[in-house]
Design an enzyme around this catalytic site. Structure first.
Site, PDB file in Angstrom:
ATOM      1  N   ILE A 105     -22.105  19.298  66.186  1.00 18.49           N
ATOM      2  CA  ILE A 105     -21.670  20.474  65.451  1.00 18.49           C
ATOM      3  C   ILE A 105     -21.295  20.056  64.039  1.00 18.49           C
ATOM      4  O   ILE A 105     -20.474  19.149  63.844  1.00 18.49           O
ATOM      5  CB  ILE A 105     -20.472  21.157  66.142  1.00 18.49           C
ATOM      6  CG1 ILE A 105     -20.782  21.428  67.626  1.00 18.49           C
ATOM      7  CG2 ILE A 105     -20.105  22.443  65.406  1.00 18.49           C
ATOM      8  CD1 ILE A 105     -22.026  22.253  67.906  1.00 18.49           C
ATOM      9  N   LYS A 106     -21.898  20.724  63.050  1.00 19.21           N
ATOM     10  CA  LYS A 106     -21.631  20.384  61.653  1.00 19.21           C
ATOM     11  C   LYS A 106     -20.442  21.186  61.142  1.00 19.21           C
ATOM     12  O   LYS A 106     -20.414  22.416  61.248  1.00 19.21           O
ATOM     13  CB  LYS A 106     -22.850  20.686  60.785  1.00 19.21           C
ATOM     14  CG  LYS A 106     -23.894  19.609  60.795  1.00 19.21           C
ATOM     15  CD  LYS A 106     -25.087  19.978  59.949  1.00 19.21           C
ATOM     16  CE  LYS A 106     -25.054  19.335  58.595  1.00 19.21           C
ATOM     17  NZ  LYS A 106     -26.329  19.525  57.877  1.00 19.21           N
ATOM     18  N   ILE A 107     -19.495  20.466  60.558  1.00 24.95           N
ATOM     19  CA  ILE A 107     -18.302  21.077  59.975  1.00 24.95           C
ATOM     20  C   ILE A 107     -18.156  20.545  58.553  1.00 24.95           C
ATOM     21  O   ILE A 107     -18.198  19.330  58.337  1.00 24.95           O
ATOM     22  CB  ILE A 107     -17.043  20.724  60.804  1.00 24.95           C
ATOM     23  CG1 ILE A 107     -17.171  21.284  62.227  1.00 24.95           C
ATOM     24  CG2 ILE A 107     -15.778  21.248  60.127  1.00 24.95           C
ATOM     25  CD1 ILE A 107     -16.032  20.895  63.167  1.00 24.95           C
ATOM     26  N   ILE A 164     -26.153  21.417  64.408  1.00 28.22           N
ATOM     27  CA  ILE A 164     -26.119  22.836  64.057  1.00 28.22           C
ATOM     28  C   ILE A 164     -24.783  23.114  63.389  1.00 28.22           C
ATOM     29  O   ILE A 164     -23.737  22.639  63.837  1.00 28.22           O
ATOM     30  CB  ILE A 164     -26.347  23.744  65.284  1.00 28.22           C
ATOM     31  CG1 ILE A 164     -26.391  25.221  64.860  1.00 28.22           C
ATOM     32  CG2 ILE A 164     -25.315  23.511  66.381  1.00 28.22           C
ATOM     33  CD1 ILE A 164     -26.899  26.160  65.955  1.00 28.22           C
TER      34      ILE A 164
END
Length: 367
Positions: free
Chosen positions: A137-139, A106
């Site tokens: 977690i997408k960064i 996400i």
């Protein structure tokens, strides 16, 4: 399992689906893809949630339950619910693979792409909200995103680094990853279940470079059409092998249970109908790879893909392709810089649509 997806998996590629929605989860379709097409993970992004949340109906019950909340809260609840439910579907795969696969990603709000501290803060909030060990977690791999990647990993949070287009930025991403794992170790976090992938975008590179080659118009230029993206990705794999083999920091961390950050091929749907509809899968097969694909590409792979290893032995040829592009006057750094900026802008545009669609849903169910 289909023969082609099984072959691709056997060659070392983890097949992830680049899509998620409430309908896909509740209909049982996600379980079917796991059972029939070797799918072992999921990625999401603002454009995927734009498509999902624009549907009238699937999210109405939860919107009604939430009542007249502000739109940002509603989006957070809807998207993290989908991701949490998907992680539960993949939990068995996660446990069987020691949390290498079975991951669901996400993304942080794309409007924070150039804000380091705000990205760090939201990464923690999303991780705690989803509250599943097989989430990621997408960064984005913007310059401002790099320290946020390190800081998030340092907290023991698994990270999918997104929007990588160039080898230069990819090397910075690997360095940010290793530093983050080193800090996680120093902070006392167990390393074995901190997962990370580096999402290296593929087809968009061909779209941008082919346009420039068409403008040049010579036979030499035409002969290079459709080659830049695959050469660039293969050289990213060469860099992956080299960095993790030679970095002395990594050897020490791996001895403590840390797992390599794997390259993930993203943007693998074929944009040019003249090319094979699974070219960005079949031409990029090697061990320790993730390929996240839209369902159309997954179906093409299942129907007529190859799946045999195709990266080993291609580095010299790939370097030659990049050299020929430079000889023709193509500034590859300018191309990848623009792709990153355009990628961030496109995700922000999608997020603006999500805000409007979810606000309309709130108004509709509470009317």
């Amino acid at each position: 399992m289909t023969a082609a997806t099984q072959r691709t998996s056997d060659s070392g590629v983890s097949i992830w689906l680049d899509d998620l929605s409430r309908t896909r989860i509740e209909s049982g379709n996600l379980q079917e893809l796991i059972a029939d097409k070797n799918v072992v993970g999921v990625t999401t992004n603002p454009s995927i949630f734009q498509k999902a949340l624009s549907q009238v109906g699937p999210y109405d019950a939860q919107l009604k339950e939430l009542g007249k909340v502000d739109v940002e809260t509603a989006i957070r609840e809807l998207t993290t619910t989908d991701v949490r439910n998907a992680t539960d579907i993949f939990r068995e795969i996660a446990e069987k693979t020691d949390f290498v696969d079975g991951r669901v990603s996400i993304e942080v709000d794309p409007r924070l792409a150039h804000e380091t501290e705000a990205t760090e803060k939201q990464a923690v909030e999303l991780w705690e909200k989803v509250n599943r060990p097989n989430a990621m977690i997408k960064i984005p791999a913007t310059l401002e995103g790099l320290p946020a990647i390190t800081a998030t990993l340092a907290k023991g949070i698994s990270v999918n680094v997104t929007l990588i287009f160039s080898l230069e930025r990819y090397e910075q991403v690997i360095d940010a990853f290793i530093e983050g794992i080193a800090q996680a170790d120093a902070n006392g976090h167990p390393l074995e279940h901190i997962g990370s992938v580096a999402s290296f975008f593929v087809s968009r590179v061909d779209t941008a470079v082919d346009k420039k080659l068409e403008e040049i118009g010579t036979d030499e230029a035409k002969a290079l059409e459709g080659k830049a993206a695959i050469a660039n990705a293969r050289l990213a794999y060469e860099l992956f092998e080299k960095k993790f083999a030679e970095d002395p920091r990594w050897a020490a961390l791996e001895a403590k249970g840390a797992k390599k950050q794997r390259p993930l091929w993203a943007s693998t749907g074929t944009k040019n109908p003249a090319y094979s509809d699974c070219v960005y899968v079949d031409e990029l097969v090697a061990p320790h790879i993730v390929n996240t694909m839209p369902e159309k590409t997954l179906n093409a792979l299942a129907d007529h893909g190859n799946g045999a290893p195709t990266i080993p032995g291609t580095y010299e040829e790939s370097h030659a392709v990049m050299a020929k592009l430079a000889d023709l006057g193509i500034d590859f750094k300018a191309v990848t810089d623009k792709l990153e900026a355009d990628g961030v802008a496109a995700f922000i545009k999608s997020w603006d649509s999500v805000l409007a669609d979810v606000q309309a849903g709130i108004d509709r169910v509470n009317g």
